[in-house]
Design a protein around this motif. Structure first.
Motif, PDB file in Angstrom:
ATOM      1  N   LEU A 284    -130.223  89.663 -44.889  1.00 49.14           N
ATOM      2  CA  LEU A 284    -129.777  88.607 -43.993  1.00 49.14           C
ATOM      3  C   LEU A 284    -130.011  87.238 -44.618  1.00 49.14           C
ATOM      4  O   LEU A 284    -129.132  86.374 -44.599  1.00 49.14           O
ATOM      5  N   LEU A 285    -131.203  87.040 -45.188  1.00 49.29           N
ATOM      6  CA  LEU A 285    -131.556  85.784 -45.836  1.00 49.29           C
ATOM      7  C   LEU A 285    -132.004  86.086 -47.265  1.00 49.29           C
ATOM      8  O   LEU A 285    -132.864  86.945 -47.477  1.00 49.29           O
ATOM      9  N   GLU A 286    -131.429  85.389 -48.230  1.00 52.17           N
ATOM     10  CA  GLU A 286    -131.777  85.586 -49.635  1.00 52.17           C
ATOM     11  C   GLU A 286    -132.084  84.234 -50.278  1.00 52.17           C
ATOM     12  O   GLU A 286    -131.223  83.355 -50.335  1.00 52.17           O
ATOM     13  N   LEU A 287    -133.309  84.095 -50.758  1.00 51.76           N
ATOM     14  CA  LEU A 287    -133.722  82.911 -51.498  1.00 51.76           C
ATOM     15  C   LEU A 287    -133.837  83.287 -52.967  1.00 51.76           C
ATOM     16  O   LEU A 287    -134.503  84.264 -53.307  1.00 51.76           O
ATOM     17  N   SER A 288    -133.204  82.522 -53.837  1.00 49.60           N
ATOM     18  CA  SER A 288    -133.184  82.865 -55.261  1.00 49.60           C
ATOM     19  C   SER A 288    -133.439  81.617 -56.108  1.00 49.60           C
ATOM     20  O   SER A 288    -132.701  80.640 -56.013  1.00 49.60           O
ATOM     21  N   GLY A 289    -134.507  81.672 -56.913  1.00 53.28           N
ATOM     22  CA  GLY A 289    -134.842  80.544 -57.777  1.00 53.28           C
ATOM     23  C   GLY A 289    -135.044  79.252 -57.006  1.00 53.28           C
ATOM     24  O   GLY A 289    -134.784  78.162 -57.538  1.00 53.28           O
ATOM     25  N   LEU A 290    -135.546  79.347 -55.780  1.00 62.13           N
ATOM     26  CA  LEU A 290    -135.603  78.188 -54.893  1.00 62.13           C
ATOM     27  C   LEU A 290    -136.746  77.242 -55.274  1.00 62.13           C
ATOM     28  O   LEU A 290    -137.890  77.668 -55.445  1.00 62.13           O
ATOM     29  N   LYS A 291    -136.406  75.956 -55.387  1.00 65.55           N
ATOM     30  CA  LYS A 291    -137.392  74.932 -55.728  1.00 65.55           C
ATOM     31  C   LYS A 291    -137.252  73.746 -54.782  1.00 65.55           C
ATOM     32  O   LYS A 291    -136.157  73.406 -54.358  1.00 65.55           O
ATOM     33  N   LYS A 292    -138.410  73.131 -54.490  1.00 67.65           N
ATOM     34  CA  LYS A 292    -138.431  71.868 -53.764  1.00 67.65           C
ATOM     35  C   LYS A 292    -139.523  70.992 -54.353  1.00 67.65           C
ATOM     36  O   LYS A 292    -140.709  71.310 -54.275  1.00 67.65           O
ATOM     37  N   HIS A 293    -139.085  69.910 -54.999  1.00 69.59           N
ATOM     38  CA  HIS A 293    -140.008  68.954 -55.603  1.00 69.59           C
ATOM     39  C   HIS A 293    -139.896  67.626 -54.863  1.00 69.59           C
ATOM     40  O   HIS A 293    -138.797  67.101 -54.696  1.00 69.59           O
ATOM     41  N   PHE A 294    -141.040  67.099 -54.432  1.00 73.58           N
ATOM     42  CA  PHE A 294    -141.070  65.814 -53.752  1.00 73.58           C
ATOM     43  C   PHE A 294    -141.500  64.731 -54.736  1.00 73.58           C
ATOM     44  O   PHE A 294    -142.491  64.911 -55.457  1.00 73.58           O
TER      45      PHE A 294
END
Length: 352
Positions: free
Chosen positions: A13-23
């Motif tokens: 249903l939900l697929e996260l791939s190589g997910l990044k979050k830089h602040f």
């Protein structure tokens, strides 16, 4: 709390791939400029299947809540892919996201700050229906009262304000609001951490019942491994922005392979008389700053098994020899696998 039994998983249903979050980290007095960045989420891969609960655990500050907000598209990812029901939504605009907003809902951590104190319960729970222009059969008032009854509140509470309720009741209002649009996926961000132990059990049992009755999938974010064990079919362990281990509940709790997972589980109190006492592992030092994470394996600065290879090469998240299917670990020198029911066996020479 009743324990959730493992059931066959549906499609992704939900697929996260190589997910990044830089602040960005800004510096300067007169002229502001970027002097660094916070690696809040630093390249994770996760999948939540229809009708299942995936628990996401780790120490405070490891990036769990940021990952949940990315999955709900409350934050824009720096890099990577977010796919919902086969559709890429990672960088979708407001118009593209509008059709799926009703299918992904959140339950927030603090029931005291997540409800508008100036609004009545009826306005809070019915708000999502008003925003999306939904007029259910019988009207919104009737639907809100039905939702209040579903979560164990009196329908007559429709006109009351949040300050008139206890913490557990406020969180039930938050659950009712999340259910208002009949979602397929709920992201629960530490939904019971601000509640008393007895109230925690009531809320978790409520979520379990809703999952059985309505087939809702959950991304359940928490740092309490005992609660996660009761509610989740699969568990992912996060450390400093990265997933270090993911497995089905039984495999991870009985046969952890990553040293960090082993340390976390060793801190869970034994509550059953026949439970074998575990050796407590005390991690040295503090969690490194996400502004300047360690090279190679992020956990190496606190790991008793770290060697030179850990500083220069990041371990991939893969299935190791002896792991069950779907049990992935990111470690160059993993813990030894054990048989069912036995404690994890550590090399005496590597004991902390």
């Amino acid at each position: 709390m009743t324990e959730t039994t493992g059931e066959p998983r549906g499609e992704a249903l939900l697929e996260l791939s190589g997910l990044k979050k830089h602040f960005p980290v800004m510096g300067g007095v007169v002229f502001k400029r970027q002097v660094g960045k916070v690696h809040a989420v630093d390249g994770i891969d996760l999948t939540v299947h229809g009708g299942e609960t995936l628990g996401l655990v780790g120490e405070s500050g490891c990036g769990k809540s940021t990952a949940g907000r990315l999955a709900a598209r409350l934050l824009e990812p720096t890099e990577g892919s977010i796919r919902y029901a086969g559709r890429e939504i990672g960088h979708a605009g407001r118009k593209e996201l509008k059709p799926i907003r009703s299918e992904i809902q959140m339950i927030f951590q603090d029931p005291y700050s997540s409800l508008n104190p100036r609004h009545t319960v009826g306005t809070i729970v019915g708000g999502p229906m008003e925003i999306n222009g939904i007029d259910p059969p019988g009207g919104r008032t009737k639907r809100v009262q039905e939702l209040l009854e579903i979560v164990g509140l009196n329908p007559e509470h429709y006109n009351r304000f949040p300050h008139e309720f206890s913490g557990g009741q406020r969180q039930r209002i938050g659950v009712a609001r999340a259910l208002a649009l009949n979602p397929r996926l709920i992201i629960a961000d530490e939904p019971v951490s601000a509640l008393d132990v007895s109230i925690q059990a009531q809320v978790v049992n409520l979520l379990q019942q809703l999952q059985r009755d309505m087939g809702i999938a959950f991304l359940f974010i928490a740092h309490d491994l005992a609660i996660v064990r009761h509610f989740s079919q699969r568990v992912a362990v996060m450390y400093l922005g990265k997933i270090v281990e993911i497995a089905d509940r039984a495999s991870l709790y009985e046969r952890p392979r990553h040293p960090y997972t082993h340390a976390l589980l060793s801190a869970v109190p034994e509550v059953l008389e026949d439970e074998v006492p575990r050796e407590r592992i005390r991690l040295a030092g503090d969690v490194p700053s996400p502004i300047n994470p360690p090279t190679g394996c992020h956990f190496r600065t606190r790991c008793w098994k770290a060697q030179e290879k850990c500083a220069v090469e990041e371990p991939p998240l893969v299935r190791l020899e002896g792991n069950a299917a779907g049990h992935l670990t990111a470690c160059h020198f993993p813990e030894q696998p054990t048989v069912h029911g036995e404690d994890v066996v550590l090399d005496p020479a590597l004991q902390p």
